[in-house]
Design a protein around this motif. Structure first.
Motif, short mmCIF file in Angstrom:
data_model
loop_
_atom_site.label_atom_id
_atom_site.label_comp_id
_atom_site.label_asym_id
_atom_site.label_seq_id
_atom_site.Cartn_x
_atom_site.Cartn_y
_atom_site.Cartn_z
N TYR A 1 0.82 -1.23 0.00
CA TYR A 1 0.11 0.02 0.09
C TYR A 1 1.12 1.10 0.22
N ALA A 2 0.39 2.34 -0.60
CA ALA A 2 1.25 3.44 -0.98
C ALA A 2 1.34 4.47 0.23
N ASP A 3 2.58 5.00 0.27
CA ASP A 3 2.68 6.45 0.72
C ASP A 3 2.53 7.50 -0.11
N THR A 4 1.49 8.24 -0.04
CA THR A 4 1.03 9.28 -0.98
C THR A 4 1.30 10.50 -0.79
N THR A 5 2.33 10.75 0.01
CA THR A 5 2.73 12.10 0.42
C THR A 5 3.32 13.05 -0.72
N ARG A 6 4.23 12.13 -1.56
CA ARG A 6 4.49 12.98 -2.85
C ARG A 6 3.48 13.54 -3.80
N ALA A 7 2.73 12.63 -4.08
CA ALA A 7 1.24 13.08 -4.85
C ALA A 7 0.57 14.06 -4.43
#
Ligand code: WQD
Length: 342
Positions: A305-311
């Motif tokens: 599952y994603a770390d979406t901080t950058r997006a």
């Protein structure tokens, strides 16, 4: 109005992205070879937005056809490239089909585009490049590991081809979007996932089982080191995913030229197990799902599952739909295409 080519635009994610692009004011042109999608999807897009995209049935493995298309569209500078073969199992059985289709088409598109001033290219990639990441949630800095399948390898090689191209062709600006697990359908139920044959992915198998097309769902293993023993994935609503493509294109259009090749993980940031997805389906549909525990599926990772901080911070994008909302939209789509009355 900025014109953008959406390759594979009749497909699941491509068609949803075409809708969001049109609604954001872009002029959409679709190329699709219809090998895994139907031309009737154009009606669905038009029913939603009121605008039928320009469509060309082209096999992107045909270099002369690709170059001829771009000659006929001298003002075309933006491409979102979805067109590819994407069945992991099939890629293991027929690697050369995957290397030819997924890589040749990419090279020909870049050859046509790379010297056009202000060329923008967005690549459809996958979290599969991370394999079983050591650290969760997965950031874009997680190492890209040797792919478990030729399909995954074509995504890794594809990103390297684009990265190398951006370094030497100043006109070319590119972003790669690494999807986690796209599910669901547009709220209108005018477009959605149309898996041909037996679905390989979890959610369409669930909805087809509930619709009576499949006897039962096989849950591939419940002895994994997770909360309930079943694998964990990041299921993202396909409309949220589509919106991220608009944000990525906006970034390229508005960004100063740079040889940077940016990569973004696109997920919700939340992991859900197979059993949790089944529970979600039963909750939103009010139906009990027929399933059994089956042996593990070779090649499955335990959790992703994603770390979406950058997006979130760089694209200004965040997934908005919950798992229940995404699963419900998938069920409503299944009911629509099977003529079932909700
Ligand atoms: C999810 C979970 C299965 C079917 C794949 C590709 C990836 C991307 C998305 C293209 C797993 C379990 C599934 C079933 C099950 N595709 N499952 N019974 O494998 O995470 O990702 O699709 O870009 O590249 O690898 O998705 O939906 O196949 O599986 O138990 O009948 O559901 O074991 O744990 P996956 P999936």
């Amino acid at each position: 109005m900025t014109k953008v080519l959406v390759t594979g635009g009749l497909g699941f994610i491509g068609s949803h992205t075409a809708v969001e692009l049109q609604e954001a004011g872009y002029e959409v042109v679709i190329i699709d070879d219809c090998s895994n999608a139907r031309e009737t999807v154009l009606e669905g897009i038009e029913n939603i937005t009121g605008t039928r995209p320009e469509f060309h049935r082209i096999d992107l493995r045909d270099k002369s056809a690709v170059l001829a298309f771009f000659e006929r569209h001298p003002d075309l500078k933006a491409v979102i490239h979805f067109a590819a073969s994407k069945a992991v199992g099939e890629s293991v059985e027929n690697p050369l089909l995957y290397y030819e289709n997924n890589l040749n088409s990419l090279v020909y598109l870049l050859q046509a585009l790379h010297q056009r001033e202000g060329a923008h290219f967005i690549f459809s990639s996958s979290c599969t490049v991370y394999g079983q990441a050591k650290d969760l949630p997965i950031t874009e800095q997680a190492p890209v590991v040797p792919a478990e399948s030729p399909y995954g390898n074509t995504k890794q090689i594809g990103e390297e081809i684009i990265r190398d191209s951006c370094k030497v062709y100043p006109a070319l600006q590119a972003i790669s979007l690494r999807y986690f697990n796209p599910i669901g359908a547009h709220a209108s139920a005018e477009i959605g996932e149309l898996p041909l044959g037996v679905p390989q992915n979890l959610v369409p198998f669930i909805t087809q089982t509930a619709a009576g097309l499949r006897e039962e769902l096989a849950v591939f293993g419940d002895d994994y080191p997770t909360t309930d023993g079943t694998c964990v994935r990041d299921y993202i609503h396909v409309v949220d995913l589509a919106k991220a493509h608009v944000m990525a294109l906006n970034r390229l259009v508005n960004r100063e030229n740079s040889e940077d090749f940016e990569v973004f993980n696109l997920g919700t940031g939340t992991g859900s197990s197979v059993l949790e997805v089944i529970q979600s389906f039963e909750r939103v549909s009010g139906k009990s799902l027929n399933y059994r525990i089956a042996p593990r599926r070779p090649g499955d990772v335990v959790a992703a599952y994603a770390d979406t901080t950058r997006a979130n911070e760089v694209l200004g994008w965040k997934a908005e739909s919950s798992l229940d909302e995404a699963v419900l939209s998938a069920w409503q789509w299944e009911q629509k295409i099977r003529g079932l009355h909700p």
